[in-house]
Design a protein around this motif. Structure first.
Motif, PDB file in Angstrom:
ATOM      1  N   HIS A  32       0.922  -1.146  -0.220  1.00  0.00           N
ATOM      2  CA  HIS A  32      -0.171  -0.086   0.114  1.00  0.00           C
ATOM      3  C   HIS A  32       0.873   1.434  -0.027  1.00  0.00           C
ATOM      4  CE1 HIS A  32      -4.047  -2.008   1.031  1.00  0.00           C
ATOM      5  NE2 HIS A  32      -3.235  -2.753   1.084  1.00  0.00           N
ATOM      6  N   GLU A 149      -4.442   6.412   2.046  1.00  0.00           N
ATOM      7  CA  GLU A 149      -3.829   5.370   1.781  1.00  0.00           C
ATOM      8  C   GLU A 149      -4.478   4.826   0.461  1.00  0.00           C
ATOM      9  OE1 GLU A 149      -4.153   0.792   3.371  1.00  0.00           O
ATOM     10  OE2 GLU A 149      -5.080   2.255   4.690  1.00  0.00           O
ATOM     11  N   ILE A 151      -3.694   1.108  -2.792  1.00  0.00           N
ATOM     12  CA  ILE A 151      -2.951   0.165  -3.067  1.00  0.00           C
ATOM     13  C   ILE A 151      -1.902   0.646  -4.194  1.00  0.00           C
ATOM     14  CG2 ILE A 151      -3.299  -2.200  -4.087  1.00  0.00           C
ATOM     15  CD1 ILE A 151      -5.957  -2.154  -3.252  1.00  0.00           C
TER      16      ILE A 151
END
Length: 153
Positions: A32, A149, A151
């Motif tokens: 991430h 955040e 991926i």
């Protein structure tokens, strides 16, 4: 000596993770990418939008090791005030869930006496004043830095 130890920590723990499929200015951990909005003190809804504009969301802490990494990063970079994470009990008082997924956290690290819902506090941040532990805040009555955040690619 303290400066040397701090530099050594940054080089060995943070620099290898700065890119790893993440955009410039983001740090990588566990597949991430994370971004701290150092330039912005925002309410929870503003922080959510801030992350959304960047193709991200307010951080969802899936593991204690992820949280430990981010907590240490916030400490080392001396993020003042603290940082919003995507945890809230707005839907059901006292039942905290990750915003956008409605899943419950698998662990917690509340500061002393927290959560206390003082003045209808429904949103959660990592607060510098209590050693970067979790605290509940008023969602629109308090401002923290967004911790985003997404991926990694």
């Amino acid at each position: 000596m303290r400066t040397f130890i701090l530099l050594l920590f940054v080089v060995t723990n943070l620099l290898p993770s700065i890119s790893a499929g993440c955009p410039d200015g983001w740090i990588s951990y566990g597949g991430h990418c994370y971004y701290i909005g150092y330039e912005a003190l925002l309410t929870f809804p503003e922080a959510w939008l801030y992350c959304d504009i960047r193709g991200a969301y307010l951080t969802r802490l899936d593991t204690y090791s992820e949280y430990s990494f981010l907590r240490n990063f916030l400490k080392i970079t001396k993020v003042s005030a603290g940082a919003w994470i995507g945890l809230t009990d707005q839907t059901h008082e006292g039942i905290y869930q990750w915003y956008g997924t409605n899943t419950s956290p698998t662990f917690s690290d509340w500061g002393p006496g927290q959560p206390d819902n003082l003045g209808n506090e429904d949103c959660v941040g990592i607060w510098a004043a209590i050693d970067y532990k979790w605290n509940d805040f008023q969602c629109v009555g308090y401002k923290l830095r967004p911790l985003c955040e997404k991926i990694s690619t």
